[in-house]
Structure formats: structure tokens, C-alpha cells
Design a protein around this motif. Structure first.
Motif, PDB file in Angstrom:
ATOM      1  N   VAL A  61      27.053  45.617  33.460  1.00  0.00           N
ATOM      2  CA  VAL A  61      27.172  46.971  32.899  1.00  0.00           C
ATOM      3  C   VAL A  61      28.637  47.349  32.727  1.00  0.00           C
ATOM      4  O   VAL A  61      29.052  47.847  31.669  1.00  0.00           O
ATOM      5  CB  VAL A  61      26.458  47.996  33.804  1.00  0.00           C
ATOM      6  N   PHE A  62      29.437  47.119  33.750  1.00  0.00           N
ATOM      7  CA  PHE A  62      30.853  47.488  33.672  1.00  0.00           C
ATOM      8  C   PHE A  62      31.603  46.631  32.656  1.00  0.00           C
ATOM      9  O   PHE A  62      32.486  47.123  31.947  1.00  0.00           O
ATOM     10  CB  PHE A  62      31.504  47.390  35.044  1.00  0.00           C
ATOM     11  N   ALA A  63      31.253  45.356  32.580  1.00  0.00           N
ATOM     12  CA  ALA A  63      31.912  44.486  31.600  1.00  0.00           C
ATOM     13  C   ALA A  63      31.615  44.964  30.183  1.00  0.00           C
ATOM     14  O   ALA A  63      32.510  45.010  29.324  1.00  0.00           O
ATOM     15  CB  ALA A  63      31.444  43.044  31.779  1.00  0.00           C
ATOM     16  N   ALA A  64      30.360  45.344  29.933  1.00  0.00           N
ATOM     17  CA  ALA A  64      29.989  45.851  28.612  1.00  0.00           C
ATOM     18  C   ALA A  64      30.722  47.156  28.303  1.00  0.00           C
ATOM     19  O   ALA A  64      31.209  47.366  27.180  1.00  0.00           O
ATOM     20  CB  ALA A  64      28.472  46.063  28.548  1.00  0.00           C
ATOM     21  N   ALA A  65      30.812  48.043  29.301  1.00  0.00           N
ATOM     22  CA  ALA A  65      31.502  49.317  29.096  1.00  0.00           C
ATOM     23  C   ALA A  65      32.981  49.102  28.801  1.00  0.00           C
ATOM     24  O   ALA A  65      33.563  49.778  27.943  1.00  0.00           O
ATOM     25  CB  ALA A  65      31.344  50.202  30.334  1.00  0.00           C
ATOM     26  N   ILE A  66      33.579  48.149  29.493  1.00  0.00           N
ATOM     27  CA  ILE A  66      34.997  47.857  29.284  1.00  0.00           C
ATOM     28  C   ILE A  66      35.248  47.359  27.866  1.00  0.00           C
ATOM     29  O   ILE A  66      36.209  47.769  27.202  1.00  0.00           O
ATOM     30  CB  ILE A  66      35.471  46.810  30.317  1.00  0.00           C
ATOM     31  N   VAL A  67      34.350  46.489  27.374  1.00  0.00           N
ATOM     32  CA  VAL A  67      34.498  45.948  26.022  1.00  0.00           C
ATOM     33  C   VAL A  67      34.291  47.043  24.978  1.00  0.00           C
ATOM     34  O   VAL A  67      35.089  47.198  24.038  1.00  0.00           O
ATOM     35  CB  VAL A  67      33.512  44.791  25.795  1.00  0.00           C
ATOM     36  N   VAL A  68      33.217  47.817  25.131  1.00  0.00           N
ATOM     37  CA  VAL A  68      32.888  48.858  24.147  1.00  0.00           C
ATOM     38  C   VAL A  68      33.969  49.936  24.102  1.00  0.00           C
ATOM     39  O   VAL A  68      34.360  50.405  23.024  1.00  0.00           O
ATOM     40  CB  VAL A  68      31.516  49.487  24.483  1.00  0.00           C
ATOM     41  N   MET A  69      34.477  50.330  25.276  1.00  0.00           N
ATOM     42  CA  MET A  69      35.467  51.406  25.344  1.00  0.00           C
ATOM     43  C   MET A  69      36.897  50.904  25.171  1.00  0.00           C
ATOM     44  O   MET A  69      37.827  51.700  25.063  1.00  0.00           O
ATOM     45  CB  MET A  69      35.332  52.135  26.683  1.00  0.00           C
ATOM     46  N   GLY A  70      37.055  49.588  25.130  1.00  0.00           N
ATOM     47  CA  GLY A  70      38.389  49.025  24.968  1.00  0.00           C
ATOM     48  C   GLY A  70      39.327  49.350  26.112  1.00  0.00           C
ATOM     49  O   GLY A  70      40.516  49.613  25.903  1.00  0.00           O
ATOM     50  N   LEU A  71      38.810  49.324  27.338  1.00  0.00           N
ATOM     51  CA  LEU A  71      39.621  49.685  28.502  1.00  0.00           C
ATOM     52  C   LEU A  71      40.602  48.563  28.845  1.00  0.00           C
ATOM     53  O   LEU A  71      40.298  47.387  28.674  1.00  0.00           O
ATOM     54  CB  LEU A  71      38.709  49.968  29.704  1.00  0.00           C
ATOM     55  N   PRO A  72      41.775  48.926  29.340  1.00  0.00           N
ATOM     56  CA  PRO A  72      42.833  47.929  29.603  1.00  0.00           C
ATOM     57  C   PRO A  72      42.615  47.158  30.909  1.00  0.00           C
ATOM     58  O   PRO A  72      43.033  47.608  31.980  1.00  0.00           O
ATOM     59  CB  PRO A  72      44.100  48.784  29.685  1.00  0.00           C
ATOM     60  N   VAL A  73      41.989  46.006  30.827  1.00  0.00           N
ATOM     61  CA  VAL A  73      41.804  45.157  32.005  1.00  0.00           C
ATOM     62  C   VAL A  73      43.152  44.674  32.526  1.00  0.00           C
ATOM     63  O   VAL A  73      43.332  44.425  33.726  1.00  0.00           O
ATOM     64  CB  VAL A  73      40.903  43.960  31.662  1.00  0.00           C
ATOM     65  N   GLY A  74      44.119  44.548  31.615  1.00  0.00           N
ATOM     66  CA  GLY A  74      45.443  44.093  32.004  1.00  0.00           C
ATOM     67  C   GLY A  74      46.138  44.990  33.006  1.00  0.00           C
ATOM     68  O   GLY A  74      47.133  44.587  33.618  1.00  0.00           O
ATOM     69  N   ALA A  75      45.607  46.216  33.189  1.00  0.00           N
ATOM     70  CA  ALA A  75      46.211  47.124  34.172  1.00  0.00           C
ATOM     71  C   ALA A  75      46.123  46.544  35.583  1.00  0.00           C
ATOM     72  O   ALA A  75      46.917  46.916  36.452  1.00  0.00           O
ATOM     73  CB  ALA A  75      45.511  48.486  34.127  1.00  0.00           C
ATOM     74  N   LEU A  76      45.185  45.629  35.799  1.00  0.00           N
ATOM     75  CA  LEU A  76      45.061  44.992  37.116  1.00  0.00           C
ATOM     76  C   LEU A  76      46.314  44.198  37.473  1.00  0.00           C
ATOM     77  O   LEU A  76      46.624  44.009  38.652  1.00  0.00           O
ATOM     78  CB  LEU A  76      43.837  44.065  37.145  1.00  0.00           C
ATOM     79  N   ALA A  77      47.020  43.732  36.447  1.00  0.00           N
ATOM     80  CA  ALA A  77      48.245  42.961  36.692  1.00  0.00           C
ATOM     81  C   ALA A  77      49.331  43.813  37.331  1.00  0.00           C
ATOM     82  O   ALA A  77      50.284  43.275  37.906  1.00  0.00           O
ATOM     83  CB  ALA A  77      48.751  42.364  35.384  1.00  0.00           C
ATOM     84  N   GLN A  78      49.197  45.133  37.231  1.00  0.00           N
ATOM     85  CA  GLN A  78      50.178  46.024  37.839  1.00  0.00           C
ATOM     86  C   GLN A  78      50.009  46.108  39.359  1.00  0.00           C
ATOM     87  O   GLN A  78      50.941  46.501  40.069  1.00  0.00           O
ATOM     88  CB  GLN A  78      50.054  47.439  37.235  1.00  0.00           C
ATOM     89  N   VAL A  79      48.814  45.758  39.831  1.00  0.00           N
ATOM     90  CA  VAL A  79      48.533  45.837  41.281  1.00  0.00           C
ATOM     91  C   VAL A  79      47.842  44.547  41.739  1.00  0.00           C
ATOM     92  O   VAL A  79      46.710  44.570  42.215  1.00  0.00           O
ATOM     93  CB  VAL A  79      47.664  47.060  41.612  1.00  0.00           C
ATOM     94  N   PRO A  80      48.498  43.407  41.612  1.00  0.00           N
ATOM     95  CA  PRO A  80      47.844  42.142  41.979  1.00  0.00           C
ATOM     96  C   PRO A  80      47.467  42.070  43.456  1.00  0.00           C
ATOM     97  O   PRO A  80      46.404  41.542  43.806  1.00  0.00           O
ATOM     98  CB  PRO A  80      48.906  41.087  41.629  1.00  0.00           C
ATOM     99  N   LEU A  81      48.322  42.599  44.328  1.00  0.00           N
ATOM    100  CA  LEU A  81      48.025  42.550  45.758  1.00  0.00           C
ATOM    101  C   LEU A  81      46.831  43.428  46.104  1.00  0.00           C
ATOM    102  O   LEU A  81      45.957  43.030  46.884  1.00  0.00           O
ATOM    103  CB  LEU A  81      49.248  42.990  46.564  1.00  0.00           C
ATOM    104  N   VAL A  82      46.775  44.619  45.507  1.00  0.00           N
ATOM    105  CA  VAL A  82      45.656  45.532  45.761  1.00  0.00           C
ATOM    106  C   VAL A  82      44.363  44.933  45.219  1.00  0.00           C
ATOM    107  O   VAL A  82      43.309  44.987  45.868  1.00  0.00           O
ATOM    108  CB  VAL A  82      45.927  46.909  45.126  1.00  0.00           C
TER     109      VAL A  82
END
Length: 300
Positions: free
Chosen positions: A191-212
Motif C-alpha cells: 500500500v505504501f509503495a503504491a502511494a509513494i509511486v502515485v504521489m511521487g513522494l521523494p524516497v531519496g529523502a531517506l539518504a538524508q538520515v541513513p543512520l536513523v
């Protein structure tokens, strides 16, 4: 049985870390659906590894398939989405306190469905816990956006309670709890993967907090196996205390690590929640809950 209390503290403490980690991710610009995906993906890894080792990877069918879709949708999609959406607005400590309301809300819902009502002490517990939650919401100051988010945060324990009762009533005959949890989390991942694709959410933001991000994945991976061991060793009544330990650990981290501050009125509200929790636990010990209600609360 001596291991059960240790597991209770261990699992509850780790569960309470979800809110502080989620706040750190939100502060770095990670969208709520992206972070919720990280949580469920991390939980799925050890569960599916366990199932693979035991050759139990068969796809769920019929009632079991319906169960994992609804259980995953309520508990891991809706509840986690509320948690991570509200975090930037109300703080990790506030959301940590909401975990303590989950068993209370479950008791209220079980009572509304006539799964045998609680005793008088339990009713006092419900009233005190809800009053404490409302009092904390009022500390956000008038009818403001912060207060509205604080009230909206009550949806998280309500959704957790709905999931608890549903899982109790609809548990498939002979269902393997680890398999059901794994597939329910996989539903959330989808569900979340589909929402991320449809809404075009920035998965790359995770790179800002790799340790977290890495910490959250590890946290999810080491929490769920211990959760099910606690369920087997301690039983539903002990497992029902999980939300209370999570609330305590979440608030502690929010105050000491994230430098969140609570005003006097908020601490009064927290005290009312703690008092309500104590009343509810005492009601359980006195047999105020039916066995079915205990199973519902035990699957928090």
C-alpha cells in the motif's frame, strides 16, 4: 515464565522508540508514507526469513487473505500513517503517550461490542485515561492547528484498538501468528509503495538520515520476533502491558534526547493516563474482562 517480564520491558522499550525515530525522519523531510514503508519493510525481513526456514511461505487464501488485508490495513497502514503524520505537529512524547491509550480504547471497543463489559474500576480507568488525553490536547493552546493535530492523534490508539478487536474476532482457524504478521506487514509495504509511486513522494529523502533509517530497520527486525515470544511465554494479560512500557520509553527519549518539554498541565494529563492504566490493570486482575476481551487487548 521468568523470561516474560524481561521480554515485556525489551519489546515495550523498542516499540516506544518508533515515535522519536519517526520525528527525526520527519525533521529531515522524509514523508510519512515513506517512513511507514521503512517500518513495515524492516518488520517483514525477519518474519519472512523465519517462514522460509520453516517452509511456510504459502500464499494466504480465502478467509486468511481477507484477514491479512484488513488487519494490515487497519494496524500497519492506517495507524502508522496517523502516527507519522501527527509526529511533526505534536512531538514524539505526545505520540508516545498515545500508546498507553491503546489498551484502554480496546477495552472500550470490546465493551461497546458487548464482549462483556469491564467492571466499575475498569470504567473509571477508561474515563481517567480519556480525560488525560484530552487535557494533553488542550495544552496545545486553544482551538489551534496544534490542538487539532493533538486531537487527531487520538485516532492512532483508536485504530490500534480496532485492529486488536478485529484480529481477535477474525483470527483464522489454525492461523500461524508469525505468518499472519508477515503477510499483514507485506500488505502495508504494498500500500505504501503504491502511494509513494502515485504521489511521487521523494524516497531519496531517506539518504538524508541513513543512520536513523538503518536504526529503524534494525529496530523493526529485532522487535517482532521477541514480540511473538512474549505472547507465547507471558500470555495475553502480560502482553497487554506493552503499550504502557512503550509510552514510558517514548516520553523518556523525547524529553531527554529530543529536548521536548511538557507543561504542568500536560504532566497532569499524563498522570491521569497513568492512573487510568492502573485502574484498568487492576480490573483485569479482578476478572473484569472476559477471556475474549483479554485476547483482544493482548494482541496490541
Amino acid at each position: 515464565m521468568r523470561l516474560a517480564p524481561v521480554l515485556l520491558i525489551y519489546v515495550g522499550t523498542l516499540t516506544g522508540m518508533n515515535a522519536p525515530l519517526g520525528k527525526l525522519a520527519a525533521s529531515a523531510g522524509v514523508p510519512a508514507p515513506v517512513w511507514a514503508l521503512v517500518v513495515s519493510a524492516g518488520a517483514s525481513l525477519p518474519l519472512f526469513a523465519w517462514l522460509a526456514l520453516r517452509a511456510r511461505l504459502a500464499l494466504p487464501r480465502g478467509a486468511t487473505a481477507r484477514y491479512v488485508v484488513l488487519a494490515g490495513g487497519i494496524t500497519f497502514v492506517a495507524a502508522n500513517l496517523v502516527l507519522f503524520l501527527a509526529l511533526p505537529h505534536v512531538g514524539a512524547g505526545h505520540m508516545g503517550l498515545m500508546f498507553a491509550l491503546s489498551p484502554l480504547f480496546t477495552l472500550a471497543l470490546a465493551s461497546a461490542l458487548r464482549m462483556q463489559a469491564p467492571g466499575r474500576i475498569g470504567l473509571w480507568g477508561l474515563a481517567l485515561g480519556f480525560a488525560g488525553a484530552v487535557l494533553i490536547a488542550l495544552t496545545r493552546g486553544g482551538v489551534s492547528q496544534g490542538m487539532l493535530w493533538s486531537l487527531a492523534a487520538l485516532a492512532m490508539p483508536a485504530l490500534l484498538a480496532a485492529g486488536n478487536v478485529y484480529r481477535s474476532l477474525a483470527w483464522p482457524e489454525g492461523g500461524d501468528p508469525i505468518a499472519l504478521a508477515a503477510w499483514s506487514h507485506l500488505v502495508a509495504v504494498g500500500v505504501f509503495a503504491a502511494a509513494i509511486v502515485v504521489m511521487g513522494l521523494p524516497v531519496g529523502a531517506l539518504a538524508q538520515v541513513p543512520l536513523v533509517t538503518g536504526t529503524q530497520i534494525l529496530l523493526s527486525a529485532i522487535t517482532f520476533p521477541a514480540f511473538f515470544l512474549l505472547q507465547r511465554l507471558g500470555g495475553p494479560v502480560m502482553l497487554s502491558q506493552l503499550g504502557y512500557v512503550a509510552a514510558a520509553s517514548g516520553v523518556l527519549v523525547a524529553v531527554t534526547v529530543l529536548d521536548e518539554a511538557f507543561g504542568p498541565l500536560a504532566w497532569v494529563g499524563a498522570g491521569l493516563i497513568a492512573l487510568g492504566v492502573g485502574f484498568t490493570v487492576q480490573d483485569q486482575r479482578q476478572g473484569g474482562l472476559a477471556a475474549e476481551s483479554r485476547r483482544a487487548i493482548g494482541r496490541t
